[in-house]
Scaffold this motif. Structure first.
Motif, PDB file in Angstrom:
ATOM      1  N   LYS A 167       0.836  -1.202   0.000  1.00  0.00           N
ATOM      2  CA  LYS A 167       0.000   0.000   0.000  1.00  0.00           C
ATOM      3  C   LYS A 167       0.876   1.259   0.000  1.00  0.00           C
ATOM      4  CE  LYS A 167      -3.721   2.228   2.633  1.00  0.00           C
ATOM      5  NZ  LYS A 167      -4.544   2.209   3.851  1.00  0.00           N
ATOM      6  N   SER A 168       0.540   2.187  -0.878  1.00  0.00           N
ATOM      7  CA  SER A 168       1.235   3.470  -0.914  1.00  0.00           C
ATOM      8  C   SER A 168       0.326   4.451  -1.644  1.00  0.00           C
ATOM      9  CB  SER A 168       2.569   3.352  -1.675  1.00  0.00           C
ATOM     10  OG  SER A 168       2.321   3.109  -3.049  1.00  0.00           O
ATOM     11  N   VAL A 169       0.635   5.722  -1.541  1.00  0.00           N
ATOM     12  CA  VAL A 169      -0.158   6.714  -2.267  1.00  0.00           C
ATOM     13  C   VAL A 169       0.042   6.505  -3.770  1.00  0.00           C
ATOM     14  CG1 VAL A 169      -0.587   9.185  -2.600  1.00  0.00           C
ATOM     15  CG2 VAL A 169       0.003   8.324  -0.335  1.00  0.00           C
ATOM     16  N   GLU A 170       1.260   6.110  -4.147  1.00  0.00           N
ATOM     17  CA  GLU A 170       1.529   5.888  -5.579  1.00  0.00           C
ATOM     18  C   GLU A 170       0.693   4.716  -6.101  1.00  0.00           C
ATOM     19  OE1 GLU A 170       3.793   6.689  -3.317  1.00  0.00           O
ATOM     20  OE2 GLU A 170       4.261   8.658  -4.173  1.00  0.00           O
ATOM     21  N   ALA A 171       0.530   3.689  -5.267  1.00  0.00           N
ATOM     22  CA  ALA A 171      -0.304   2.552  -5.693  1.00  0.00           C
ATOM     23  C   ALA A 171      -1.742   3.026  -5.883  1.00  0.00           C
ATOM     24  CB  ALA A 171      -0.236   1.440  -4.656  1.00  0.00           C
TER      25      ALA A 171
ATOM     26  N   ASP B 236       7.532   0.092  -5.271  1.00  0.00           N
ATOM     27  CA  ASP B 236       7.516  -0.257  -3.852  1.00  0.00           C
ATOM     28  C   ASP B 236       6.970   0.907  -3.024  1.00  0.00           C
ATOM     29  OD1 ASP B 236       9.529   1.549  -3.355  1.00  0.00           O
ATOM     30  OD2 ASP B 236      11.100   0.049  -3.069  1.00  0.00           O
ATOM     31  N   ALA B 237       6.835   0.652  -1.729  1.00  0.00           N
ATOM     32  CA  ALA B 237       6.170   1.640  -0.876  1.00  0.00           C
ATOM     33  C   ALA B 237       7.042   2.874  -0.651  1.00  0.00           C
ATOM     34  CB  ALA B 237       5.786   1.005   0.454  1.00  0.00           C
TER      35      ALA B 237
ATOM     36  N   SER C 124      10.013   3.859  -5.170  1.00  0.00           N
ATOM     37  CA  SER C 124      10.988   3.527  -6.200  1.00  0.00           C
ATOM     38  C   SER C 124      10.455   2.370  -7.038  1.00  0.00           C
ATOM     39  CB  SER C 124      12.347   3.209  -5.583  1.00  0.00           C
ATOM     40  OG  SER C 124      12.222   2.102  -4.759  1.00  0.00           O
ATOM     41  N   GLY C 125      11.152   2.118  -8.140  1.00  0.00           N
ATOM     42  CA  GLY C 125      10.712   1.062  -9.046  1.00  0.00           C
ATOM     43  C   GLY C 125      10.580   1.600 -10.457  1.00  0.00           C
ATOM     44  N   THR C 126      10.457   0.679 -11.400  1.00  0.00           N
ATOM     45  CA  THR C 126      10.493   1.086 -12.810  1.00  0.00           C
ATOM     46  C   THR C 126       9.238   1.842 -13.234  1.00  0.00           C
ATOM     47  OG1 THR C 126       9.618  -1.082 -13.396  1.00  0.00           O
ATOM     48  CG2 THR C 126      12.014  -0.822 -13.495  1.00  0.00           C
ATOM     49  N   LEU C 127       8.127   1.630 -12.546  1.00  0.00           N
ATOM     50  CA  LEU C 127       6.887   2.306 -12.959  1.00  0.00           C
ATOM     51  C   LEU C 127       7.065   3.815 -12.860  1.00  0.00           C
ATOM     52  CD1 LEU C 127       3.793   1.704 -13.687  1.00  0.00           C
ATOM     53  CD2 LEU C 127       3.388   2.499 -11.364  1.00  0.00           C
TER      54      LEU C 127
END
Ligand code: MLC
Ligand code: AMP
Length: 507
Positions: free
Chosen positions: A63-67, A131-132, A135-138
């Motif tokens: 869970k994250s705001v980006e998700a 990730d929360a 970071s990550g490729t998205l």
């Protein structure tokens, strides 16, 4: 006119786009402008991939705001969001990915190895990570995209999301929810729960199920309300944040855990307006304890993945009182009937199967026309699988389920699925999974099994094998090896006798 759910949510953003929209437990603040820009960038990224209309975007991330923004961006770009419980392991994910054939999969960086292998072999073209910690490729890819984006024009009947719900027999079914299913429900709840200017929601639920993803998130957004965003449920943190909030939503386990906090009091809830509970039965004891400790009456409501919210206790006193042990009245626009075994309508007070109709009821199960047909009556009512009654005052009470389902801490566990895995264990002749009362999770699974002739079975070994294959919340809390299972004259295992035998195991 755009019927895109995202557009309706965005129209409710406050005029001051620099006001705080989301405050996180890590001390970050996101403004409404941040939501607008980041969802535009993510939507542009998705659209740059040239995905076909109706493409699924499957997401299994912490869970994250980006998700959350990825969900909104998927709506915005006109694709179909497919959220997946973070506890699911490889066999579970493989089924969903093979069944839904998503064009895009987004997973945690730590799971990229095995998730991408499953996804690419199922024909998925793009696998991104998120990730929360942002970071990550998205996000790396989205950073190169424009922050301007015109939302896709949708028809009301276009798909917004697919939510997999396990089947009592066979494999999970994907409930296809349209933009109009979700928008109509959000608008009804905004009014029925009296969302007001200045409301602040504590968002403490996971965002891969109806409760956290639709009821809580849409509720706040369609009212332009700020959210205090918690990455997971933590009773102490919720208690600390209560004075800054007005609305809280949770499954009954969250209320049980909050009641265990000595600091919970009238004073800590002084600014609160509304406590909503649902997804599992709220015990009368929790309902009355909460009233005594906080001075607030929990509003219990009832819903499903296939239908979003169906019934609710009233919010406004003029609509009636909130009655513990009931799930309230059918929401405006929802029709509800109780039917007997002979498919006859039952009178008030009589117990039968609950059937519903309304703009919130899902379109169909993904690629399962026969299952869809089975779950609807010939005159178009959806059979919920819940058993209940409508009392003399019109309140709906759920008294049981015709589906063999255990609801543990708000998560559904389908005995047929777990029994299948247990029966595959070498030496197991047969098994049964039953739900028994539990003080924290409400109900938990207990496995009983019998061994093949001459085989010595260890309950621990069976549990260890299950842990290696299944999401953790599905693992039975206890396992017993018995010489035989109780059966009726037809040879069917009598789960009711097993439930009776083990009912005091935890309580
Ligand atoms: C965690 N565990 C559970 C469990 N959650 N066991 C049974 N049932 C559950 N729900 C176990 C794990 O397997 C693990 O065991 C241990 O508890 C710790 O795991 P955790 O992840 O750290 O637990 P925790 O964070 O405390 O999670 C508990 C919880 C969570 C209550 C916060 O389950 C939760 O968020 N539930 C809400 C589910 C929800 O949103 N449902 C809405 C569905 S929508 P071990 O042995 O491995 O250590 C729906 C429609 C509607 O139903 O009407 O809303
Ligand atoms: P899901 O398939 O995860 O959406 O779960 C839906 C099921 O949760 C319903 O069919 C009910 O059995 C159960 N449920 C939801 N809300 C309540 C409630 N307030 N009381 C009892 N059961 C509920």
């Amino acid at each position: 006119m755009s019927n895109n759910l995202f557009v309706a949510l965005r129209e409710a953003f406050p005029q001051d786009l620099d006001a705080v929209a989301v405050e996180t437990d890590t001390g970050l603040n996101y403004s409404w402008r941040d939501l607008e820009r980041a969802t535009a960038m993510l939507a542009n990224l998705l659209q740059s991939l040239g995905l076909p209309r109706g493409a699924r975007v499957a997401v299994q991330v912490d869970k994250s705001v980006e998700a959350m923004m990825l969900y909104l961006a998927t709506l915005r770009a006109g694709y179909v969001f497919l959220p997946l419980n973070t506890a699911y392991q490889s066999a579970e994910i493989a089924y969903f990915v093979e069944n839904a054939e998503p064009a895009v999969v987004v997973c945690s960086p730590k799971n990229f190895g095995w998730v991408s292998k499953i996804a690419f072999s199922a024909g998925t073209h793009y696998v991104f990570t998120l990730d929360a910690e942002r970071s990550g490729t998205l996000l790396e890819r989205a950073a190169h995209c424009s922050d301007r984006h015109v939302p896709a024009v949708m028809q009301p009947d276009d798909l917004a999301a697919i939510l997999y719900t396990s089947g009592t027999t066979g494999r999970s079914k994907g409930a296809m929810l349209t933009h109009n299913n979700l928008l109509s429900n959000a608008l009804v709840l905004k009014d029925y729960w009296c969302w007001q200017p200045g409301d602040v929601l504590i968002h403490a639920l996971p965002i891969f199920h109806v409760h956290g993803l639709f009821v809580a998130l849409h509720g706040a957004l369609i009212n332009g309300s700020k959210m205090i965003w918690l990455s997971g449920f933590d009773a102490k943190l919720v208690l600390q944040k209560l004075p800054e909030a007005t609305v809280f939503m949770g499954v009954p386990t969250l209320y049980v855990r909050l009641l265990a906090e000595p600091g919970l009091s009238h004073d800590s809830c002084r600014n609160m307006r509304l406590f909503v509970a649902g997804s599992a039965p709220l015990l009368m004891e929790t309902f009355t304890d909460w009233q005594q400790r906080t001075g607030h009456t929990i509003l219990e409501r009832y819903g499903m993945s296939e239908t979003a919210m169906l019934t609710s206790n009233p919010c406004r006193p003029s609509d009636g009182e909130r009655r513990g042990g009931t799930v309230g009245f059918p929401l405006p626009g929802v029709a509800l009937r109780v039917r007997g075994d002979a498919e006859q309508d039952l009178a008030q007070g009589e117990i039968g199967g609950i059937e519903v109709k309304g703009p919130n009821v899902f379109k169909a199960y993904w690629r399962m026309p026969e299952k869809t047909k089975e779950e609807f009556t010939d005159d178009g009512w959806f059979k919920t699988g819940d058993v209940g009654l409508v009392d003399a005052r019109g309140y709906v009470c759920i008294v049981g389920r015709s589906k063999d389902l255990i609801i543990s801490g708000g998560y559904n566990v389908y005995p047929a699925e777990i029994e299948g895995y247990i029966n595959d264990f070498p030496g197991v002749a047969e098994s049964a999974l039953i739900g028994v009362p539990h003080p924290d999770f409400g109900e938990v699974g207990v496995a009983v099994l019998i061994a093949k002739t001459g085989v010595q079975l260890s309950a621990e070994a069976v549990l260890a094998a299950l842990k290696a294959q299944l999401a953790n919340f599905k693992i039975p809390k206890k396992c017993f090896v018995l010489p035989e299972l109780p059966r009726n004259t037809m040879g069917k295992v009598q789960k009711n006798l097993l439930r009776e035998q083990y009912k005091n195991l935890f309580c």
